[in-house]
Design a protein around this motif. Structure first.
Motif, PDB file in Angstrom:
ATOM      1  N   GLU A   5      -2.716  -0.361  -7.979  1.00 27.18           N
ATOM      2  CA  GLU A   5      -1.801  -0.894  -7.383  1.00 27.18           C
ATOM      3  C   GLU A   5      -0.567  -0.541  -8.342  1.00 27.18           C
ATOM      4  N   MET A   6       0.612  -0.434  -7.703  1.00 23.38           N
ATOM      5  CA  MET A   6       1.879   0.538  -8.561  1.00 23.38           C
ATOM      6  C   MET A   6       2.990  -0.386  -8.222  1.00 23.38           C
ATOM      7  N   PRO A   7       3.156  -1.672  -8.977  1.00 20.08           N
ATOM      8  CA  PRO A   7       4.768  -2.085  -8.674  1.00 20.08           C
ATOM      9  C   PRO A   7       5.654  -1.187  -9.210  1.00 20.08           C
ATOM     10  N   MET A   8       6.673  -0.750  -8.379  1.00 17.92           N
ATOM     11  CA  MET A   8       7.746  -0.350  -8.688  1.00 17.92           C
ATOM     12  C   MET A   8       9.321  -0.680  -8.686  1.00 17.92           C
ATOM     13  N   LEU A   9       9.971  -0.461  -9.280  1.00 19.55           N
ATOM     14  CA  LEU A   9      11.490  -1.146  -9.360  1.00 19.55           C
ATOM     15  C   LEU A   9      12.541   0.108  -8.968  1.00 19.55           C
ATOM     16  N   LEU A  10      12.902   0.051  -8.112  1.00 18.96           N
ATOM     17  CA  LEU A  10      14.019   1.277  -7.604  1.00 18.96           C
ATOM     18  C   LEU A  10      15.444   0.831  -7.749  1.00 18.96           C
ATOM     19  N   ARG A  11      16.148   1.529  -8.194  1.00 18.77           N
ATOM     20  CA  ARG A  11      17.646   1.321  -8.176  1.00 18.77           C
ATOM     21  C   ARG A  11      18.124   0.899  -6.954  1.00 18.77           C
ATOM     22  N   LEU A  12      19.336   0.279  -6.892  1.00 16.45           N
ATOM     23  CA  LEU A  12      19.867  -0.112  -5.787  1.00 16.45           C
ATOM     24  C   LEU A  12      20.447   1.187  -5.042  1.00 16.45           C
ATOM     25  N   MET A  13      20.289   1.189  -3.713  1.00 14.49           N
ATOM     26  CA  MET A  13      20.595   2.303  -2.743  1.00 14.49           C
ATOM     27  C   MET A  13      20.578   1.768  -1.696  1.00 14.49           C
ATOM     28  N   THR A  14      21.110   2.982  -0.678  1.00 10.18           N
ATOM     29  CA  THR A  14      20.965   2.624   0.881  1.00 10.18           C
ATOM     30  C   THR A  14      19.794   2.671   1.486  1.00 10.18           C
ATOM     31  N   GLU A  60      19.652  -5.420 -10.987  1.00 12.12           N
ATOM     32  CA  GLU A  60      19.011  -5.824  -9.879  1.00 12.12           C
ATOM     33  C   GLU A  60      18.301  -4.502  -9.251  1.00 12.12           C
ATOM     34  N   ALA A  61      17.076  -4.712  -8.705  1.00 14.19           N
ATOM     35  CA  ALA A  61      16.438  -3.510  -8.191  1.00 14.19           C
ATOM     36  C   ALA A  61      15.768  -3.901  -6.959  1.00 14.19           C
ATOM     37  N   ASN A  62      15.356  -2.853  -6.218  1.00 17.03           N
ATOM     38  CA  ASN A  62      14.346  -2.959  -5.059  1.00 17.03           C
ATOM     39  C   ASN A  62      13.015  -2.907  -5.627  1.00 17.03           C
ATOM     40  N   TYR A  63      12.133  -3.990  -5.198  1.00 19.25           N
ATOM     41  CA  TYR A  63      10.869  -4.147  -5.815  1.00 19.25           C
ATOM     42  C   TYR A  63       9.725  -3.590  -4.480  1.00 19.25           C
ATOM     43  N   PHE A  64       8.941  -2.812  -4.942  1.00 17.14           N
ATOM     44  CA  PHE A  64       8.025  -2.383  -3.793  1.00 17.14           C
ATOM     45  C   PHE A  64       6.498  -2.529  -4.797  1.00 17.14           C
ATOM     46  N   ILE A  65       5.525  -2.577  -4.128  1.00 16.67           N
ATOM     47  CA  ILE A  65       4.101  -2.439  -4.516  1.00 16.67           C
ATOM     48  C   ILE A  65       3.536  -1.230  -3.527  1.00 16.67           C
ATOM     49  N   PHE A  66       2.839  -0.368  -4.269  1.00 14.02           N
ATOM     50  CA  PHE A  66       2.048   0.595  -3.506  1.00 14.02           C
ATOM     51  C   PHE A  66       0.523   0.298  -3.913  1.00 14.02           C
ATOM     52  N   TYR A  67      -0.240  -0.035  -2.847  1.00 18.27           N
ATOM     53  CA  TYR A  67      -1.686  -0.010  -3.094  1.00 18.27           C
ATOM     54  C   TYR A  67      -2.299   1.305  -2.708  1.00 18.27           C
ATOM     55  N   PHE A  68      -3.049   2.237  -3.366  1.00 15.98           N
ATOM     56  CA  PHE A  68      -3.410   3.460  -3.253  1.00 15.98           C
ATOM     57  C   PHE A  68      -4.617   3.827  -4.071  1.00 15.98           C
ATOM     58  N   ASP A  69      -5.612   4.685  -3.375  1.00 16.48           N
ATOM     59  CA  ASP A  69      -6.729   5.319  -3.903  1.00 16.48           C
ATOM     60  C   ASP A  69      -6.468   6.639  -4.295  1.00 16.48           C
ATOM     61  N   VAL A  70      -7.072   7.012  -5.475  1.00 20.81           N
ATOM     62  CA  VAL A  70      -6.619   8.505  -6.081  1.00 20.81           C
ATOM     63  C   VAL A  70      -7.847   8.485  -7.158  1.00 20.81           C
TER      64      VAL A  70
END
Length: 152
Positions: A5-14, A60-70
């Motif tokens: 699992e990969m929690p990501m914080l992305l910068r604010l954007m459209t 502030e940031a956009n929070y996403f979590i990716f669940y992946f197999d690799v």
């Protein structure tokens, strides 16, 4: 392949910009031989502290979590690639831990202590130890003197 699992914080954007970043992120996982199980969008939230990344400060940031197999050999390459991406403020890749299935013992815990199986087991162990100690001889100082020379 293990699940990460990969929690990501992305910068604010459209939204269109965010869509391209997420596609780019997913494409790199596919290129490394993995596949995505799930993507969670946690929305825009304030960060717990000021995050400085790629010359910008993010509150502030956009929070996403990716669940992946690799494959495990590709995880470092993926993390290296994402840390250089200027649109990603913070990320971490961790192996997904599955919770252990513990049987419910509430009905046993509600019993009075003498009737609990765990306490009964402890009592049996104590009785066995007591029997062993009864058979042991007590140490006696047998030096032939009326006093102990090493004690003052």
């Amino acid at each position: 392949m293990p699940t990460y699992e990969m929690p990501m914080l992305l910068r604010l954007m459209t939204k269109p910009e965010m869509r391209t970043i997420l596609k780019r992120t997913a494409q790199l996982i596919f290129d490394k031989g993995g596949f995505i199980r799930k993507i969670e969008n946690l929305g825009v939230k304030p960060t717990p502290f000021k995050i400085s990344a790629h010359g910008a400060i993010h509150k502030e940031a956009n929070y996403f979590i990716f669940y992946f197999d690799v494959p495990p050999t590709k995880v470092i390459e993926i993390q290296d690639e994402y840390t250089r991406d200027i649109d990603i403020a913070r990320l971490a890749i961790v192996k997904e831990l599955k919770p252990l299935q513990q049987p419910c013992t509430l009905h046993e815990e509600l019993l009075p202590p003498p009737y609990r199986p765990s306490v009964k087991k402890l009592l049996r162990v104590a009785q066995i130890q007591e029997k062993k100690n009864m058979n042991k001889q007590k140490f006696q100082y047998n030096n032939g003197l009326d006093y102990l020379p090493f004690q003052r």
